[in-house]
Design a protein around this motif. Structure first.
Motif, PDB file in Angstrom:
ATOM      1  N   ALA A 178      -8.871  -2.648  -0.784  1.00 55.02           N
ATOM      2  CA  ALA A 178      -9.082  -4.036  -1.204  1.00 55.02           C
ATOM      3  C   ALA A 178      -7.928  -4.919  -0.737  1.00 55.02           C
ATOM      4  O   ALA A 178      -8.150  -6.065  -0.320  1.00 55.02           O
ATOM      5  CB  ALA A 178      -9.234  -4.112  -2.714  1.00 55.02           C
ATOM      6  N   ALA A 179      -6.706  -4.407  -0.784  1.00 60.01           N
ATOM      7  CA  ALA A 179      -5.557  -5.178  -0.302  1.00 60.01           C
ATOM      8  C   ALA A 179      -5.663  -5.424   1.198  1.00 60.01           C
ATOM      9  O   ALA A 179      -5.355  -6.521   1.683  1.00 60.01           O
ATOM     10  CB  ALA A 179      -4.255  -4.445  -0.636  1.00 60.01           C
TER      11      ALA A 179
ATOM     12  N   LYS B 187       1.418   6.359  -7.057  1.00 63.15           N
ATOM     13  CA  LYS B 187       0.284   7.136  -7.556  1.00 63.15           C
ATOM     14  C   LYS B 187       0.456   8.627  -7.249  1.00 63.15           C
ATOM     15  O   LYS B 187       0.092   9.473  -8.068  1.00 63.15           O
ATOM     16  CB  LYS B 187      -1.022   6.630  -6.945  1.00 63.15           C
TER      17      LYS B 187
ATOM     18  N   LEU C 204       2.238   1.664  -3.494  1.00 60.49           N
ATOM     19  CA  LEU C 204       1.173   2.107  -4.397  1.00 60.49           C
ATOM     20  C   LEU C 204       0.838   3.579  -4.173  1.00 60.49           C
ATOM     21  O   LEU C 204       0.685   4.345  -5.127  1.00 60.49           O
ATOM     22  CB  LEU C 204      -0.078   1.237  -4.202  1.00 60.49           C
TER      23      LEU C 204
ATOM     24  N   ASN D  35       0.824  -1.206   0.000  1.00 57.23           N
ATOM     25  CA  ASN D  35       0.000   0.000   0.000  1.00 57.23           C
ATOM     26  C   ASN D  35       0.859   1.259   0.000  1.00 57.23           C
ATOM     27  O   ASN D  35       0.529   2.243  -0.658  1.00 57.23           O
ATOM     28  CB  ASN D  35      -0.940   0.004   1.199  1.00 57.23           C
TER      29      ASN D  35
ATOM     30  N   GLY E 148      -5.577   5.654  -5.776  1.00 61.14           N
ATOM     31  CA  GLY E 148      -5.639   4.214  -5.535  1.00 61.14           C
ATOM     32  C   GLY E 148      -6.224   3.826  -4.197  1.00 61.14           C
ATOM     33  O   GLY E 148      -5.840   2.803  -3.638  1.00 61.14           O
TER      34      GLY E 148
ATOM     35  N   THR F 145      -7.972   0.382  -4.290  1.00 63.73           N
ATOM     36  CA  THR F 145      -7.025  -0.724  -4.392  1.00 63.73           C
ATOM     37  C   THR F 145      -6.357  -0.995  -3.055  1.00 63.73           C
ATOM     38  O   THR F 145      -6.178  -2.153  -2.656  1.00 63.73           O
ATOM     39  CB  THR F 145      -5.955  -0.392  -5.454  1.00 63.73           C
ATOM     40  N   ARG F 146      -6.002   0.063  -2.340  1.00 58.77           N
ATOM     41  CA  ARG F 146      -5.357  -0.112  -1.035  1.00 58.77           C
ATOM     42  C   ARG F 146      -6.323  -0.707  -0.019  1.00 58.77           C
ATOM     43  O   ARG F 146      -5.940  -1.567   0.780  1.00 58.77           O
ATOM     44  CB  ARG F 146      -4.791   1.221  -0.543  1.00 58.77           C
TER      45      ARG F 146
END
Length: 131
Positions: A80-81, A55, A51, A48, A74, A77-78
């Motif tokens: 979701a991780a 970004k 990312l 994270n 993002g 996405t972070r």
């Protein structure tokens, strides 16, 4: 941009040092399940962090070039991780301690705060020596 690049490098180093300490603790201390949870959470946290830094750099360069940014930073996405790490910890609860995974997920934010505080202290010390 030099300060941003050096900040990125410092924070990634701190995260890798943190992960190395956790691996050593998992290998030598009897609390293996807790340290494995911290390793899982911190690994996701390192991803994270990478990312977010990637970004942010891309976003900054796009704005500096006078263009409109096409994507965000993002966040989805972070998140979701982080959810994936919690699901792994819940599925394999005999190996990973859930609360340790959650603490590990926020470790990059703690490292970012510590890095900021230490960097500000260093700047204050340098400025006081120049006077």
């Amino acid at each position: 941009m030099f300060n941003f690049d050096s900040m990125i490098t410092r924070q990634r180093k701190w995260m890798l040092y943190w992960l190395a300490i956790l691996v050593l603790c998992a290998g030598f201390l009897p609390y293996t399940r807790i340290f494995l949870g911290l390793i899982l959470g911190s690994s996701i946290s390192l991803y994270n962090l990478w990312l977010l830094q990637y970004k942010s750099d891309k976003f900054g360069k796009t704005v500096a070039a006078g263009q409109k940014p096409r994507t965000g930073l993002g966040t989805f996405t972070r998140m979701a991780a982080a959810v994936l790490a919690v699901l792994i910890a819940m599925r394999f609860d005999e190996y990973f301690h859930l609360y340790a995974v959650i603490i590990g997920i926020v470790s990059s934010y703690v490292i970012m705060m510590i890095d900021y505080i230490l960097y500000q202290i260093i700047i204050i010390i340098r400025n006081s020596k120049e006077d």
